[in-house]
Design a protein around this motif. Structure first.
Motif, PDB file in Angstrom:
ATOM      1  N   ALA A   1     -60.837-137.375 -23.229  1.00  0.00           N
ATOM      2  CA  ALA A   1     -61.979-136.619 -22.699  1.00  0.00           C
ATOM      3  C   ALA A   1     -62.262-135.379 -23.528  1.00  0.00           C
ATOM      4  O   ALA A   1     -63.425-135.005 -23.737  1.00  0.00           O
ATOM      5  N   ALA A   2     -61.220-134.729 -24.016  1.00  0.00           N
ATOM      6  CA  ALA A   2     -61.421-133.577 -24.904  1.00  0.00           C
ATOM      7  C   ALA A   2     -62.075-134.022 -26.206  1.00  0.00           C
ATOM      8  O   ALA A   2     -62.907-133.309 -26.779  1.00  0.00           O
ATOM      9  N   GLY A   3     -61.727-135.225 -26.663  1.00  0.00           N
ATOM     10  CA  GLY A   3     -62.324-135.743 -27.893  1.00  0.00           C
ATOM     11  C   GLY A   3     -63.787-136.086 -27.741  1.00  0.00           C
ATOM     12  O   GLY A   3     -64.620-135.702 -28.565  1.00  0.00           O
ATOM     13  N   VAL A   4     -64.140-136.797 -26.659  1.00  0.00           N
ATOM     14  CA  VAL A   4     -65.550-137.191 -26.500  1.00  0.00           C
ATOM     15  C   VAL A   4     -66.436-135.998 -26.195  1.00  0.00           C
ATOM     16  O   VAL A   4     -67.650-136.053 -26.411  1.00  0.00           O
ATOM     17  N   ARG A   5     -65.849-134.921 -25.703  1.00  0.00           N
ATOM     18  CA  ARG A   5     -66.632-133.715 -25.414  1.00  0.00           C
ATOM     19  C   ARG A   5     -67.224-133.116 -26.700  1.00  0.00           C
ATOM     20  O   ARG A   5     -68.234-132.410 -26.649  1.00  0.00           O
TER      21      ARG A   5
ATOM     22  N   ALA B   1     -57.789-128.950 -16.509  1.00  0.00           N
ATOM     23  CA  ALA B   1     -58.157-128.934 -17.931  1.00  0.00           C
ATOM     24  C   ALA B   1     -59.646-128.670 -18.131  1.00  0.00           C
ATOM     25  O   ALA B   1     -60.098-128.482 -19.268  1.00  0.00           O
ATOM     26  N   GLY B   2     -60.440-128.669 -17.045  1.00  0.00           N
ATOM     27  CA  GLY B   2     -61.880-128.417 -17.155  1.00  0.00           C
ATOM     28  C   GLY B   2     -62.659-129.579 -17.725  1.00  0.00           C
ATOM     29  O   GLY B   2     -63.694-129.381 -18.378  1.00  0.00           O
ATOM     30  N   LEU B   3     -62.206-130.796 -17.461  1.00  0.00           N
ATOM     31  CA  LEU B   3     -62.817-131.976 -18.079  1.00  0.00           C
ATOM     32  C   LEU B   3     -63.504-132.903 -17.065  1.00  0.00           C
ATOM     33  O   LEU B   3     -63.757-134.075 -17.356  1.00  0.00           O
ATOM     34  N   GLU B   4     -63.832-132.376 -15.876  1.00  0.00           N
ATOM     35  CA  GLU B   4     -64.440-133.221 -14.849  1.00  0.00           C
ATOM     36  C   GLU B   4     -65.768-133.835 -15.290  1.00  0.00           C
ATOM     37  O   GLU B   4     -66.146-134.899 -14.815  1.00  0.00           O
ATOM     38  N   GLU B   5     -66.478-133.189 -16.199  1.00  0.00           N
ATOM     39  CA  GLU B   5     -67.793-133.704 -16.610  1.00  0.00           C
ATOM     40  C   GLU B   5     -67.699-134.807 -17.650  1.00  0.00           C
ATOM     41  O   GLU B   5     -68.688-135.504 -17.897  1.00  0.00           O
TER      42      GLU B   5
ATOM     43  N   GLY C   1     -70.316-135.615 -27.335  1.00  0.00           N
ATOM     44  CA  GLY C   1     -70.887-136.287 -26.171  1.00  0.00           C
ATOM     45  C   GLY C   1     -70.197-137.605 -25.896  1.00  0.00           C
ATOM     46  O   GLY C   1     -69.738-138.287 -26.807  1.00  0.00           O
ATOM     47  N   GLY C   2     -70.149-137.952 -24.635  1.00  0.00           N
ATOM     48  CA  GLY C   2     -69.526-139.202 -24.249  1.00  0.00           C
ATOM     49  C   GLY C   2     -68.827-139.059 -22.921  1.00  0.00           C
ATOM     50  O   GLY C   2     -68.940-138.052 -22.228  1.00  0.00           O
ATOM     51  N   ARG C   3     -68.062-140.081 -22.565  1.00  0.00           N
ATOM     52  CA  ARG C   3     -67.433-140.125 -21.256  1.00  0.00           C
ATOM     53  C   ARG C   3     -66.225-141.036 -21.307  1.00  0.00           C
ATOM     54  O   ARG C   3     -66.196-142.015 -22.063  1.00  0.00           O
ATOM     55  N   VAL C   4     -65.232-140.722 -20.479  1.00  0.00           N
ATOM     56  CA  VAL C   4     -64.052-141.559 -20.310  1.00  0.00           C
ATOM     57  C   VAL C   4     -64.045-142.069 -18.873  1.00  0.00           C
ATOM     58  O   VAL C   4     -64.104-141.281 -17.936  1.00  0.00           O
TER      59      VAL C   4
ATOM     60  N   LEU D   1     -59.907-128.842 -28.151  1.00  0.00           N
ATOM     61  CA  LEU D   1     -58.680-128.405 -27.499  1.00  0.00           C
ATOM     62  C   LEU D   1     -58.736-126.908 -27.240  1.00  0.00           C
ATOM     63  O   LEU D   1     -58.224-126.111 -28.020  1.00  0.00           O
ATOM     64  N   ASP D   2     -59.371-126.528 -26.130  1.00  0.00           N
ATOM     65  CA  ASP D   2     -59.392-125.116 -25.769  1.00  0.00           C
ATOM     66  C   ASP D   2     -58.091-124.764 -25.052  1.00  0.00           C
ATOM     67  O   ASP D   2     -57.198-125.601 -24.881  1.00  0.00           O
TER      68      ASP D   2
END
Length: 198
Positions: free
Chosen positions: A69-73, A99-103, A76-79, A2-3
């Motif tokens: 997505a913040a959690g899997v970051r 939120a910067g979570l496109e990846e 590693g992982g993906r939603v 959580l940035d």
């Protein structure tokens, strides 16, 4: 993790959801986001897992997607999020980007009845937060994509017990699952897969 970017978008979406509820905005037009404590719970479920693959059925504007997505970051992982409403899909894309979570988050737009069978992936966690009448169908469609140890989390099973009581009963009666109702916020049914059905 959580940035500041993630936290800012979550706070904005929480304020939007609270305002829409207080103004009695029509249910289909609201974001219909999970409660913040449910978001934190989802984050806690996925963040300790390495290469966690998540399927979200019912992405709305992306509030729960951001938590996932913040959690899997973390490790590693993906939603992969499914959403049918074009306006909500547009908001989802804006919010995920902000939120910067496109990846770590991807959206499939369209009717999940059609898109879900075409997905040829295996998932570690499925989060089910769609139209209540569709829970049973979506569970059945997602079930072959789950191996032993996978978890299905269904929201609203206590707030909508008339519609979803049978869903919880069916999961708890299934010998290939271990399922429990967790009385957090609107109620979550957690179902651990014991045996594959492939």
């Amino acid at each position: 993790m959580l940035d500041d970017r993630v936290s800012a978008v979550l706070a904005r979406l929480e304020a939007e959801d609270a305002r829409e509820r207080s103004e009695a905005v029509a249910r289909e037009a609201r974001s219909r986001a999970v409660a913040p404590t449910t978001g934190r719970f989802l984050f806690a479920l996925v963040s300790p897992q390495t290469d966690c693959e998540v399927l979200e059925i019912g992405g709305s504007r992306g509030y729960s997607t951001i938590w996932l997505a913040a959690g899997v970051r973390t490790l590693g992982g993906r939603v992969l999020s499914l959403e049918a409403d074009p306006a909500k899909c547009e908001a989802w894309r804006r919010n995920i980007a902000e939120a910067g979570l496109e990846e770590t988050a991807e959206l499939i737009e369209g009717d999940a009845h059609e898109s879900l069978p075409a997905i040829d992936d295996v998932f570690d966690l499925v989060f089910l937060d769609a139209e209540k009448d569709d829970y049973e169908t979506f569970f059945r469609l997602a079930r072959p994509k789950l191996e032993p140890g996978a978890l299905v989390v269904a929201d609203n099973v206590l707030s909508h017990v008339d519609a979803l009581g049978a869903y919880s009963e069916a999961r708890q009666a299934d010998p290939d699952l271990e399922s429990v109702t967790v009385p957090l916020d609107r109620g979550l049914e957690l179902s651990v897969v014991l045996r594959s059905v492939r």
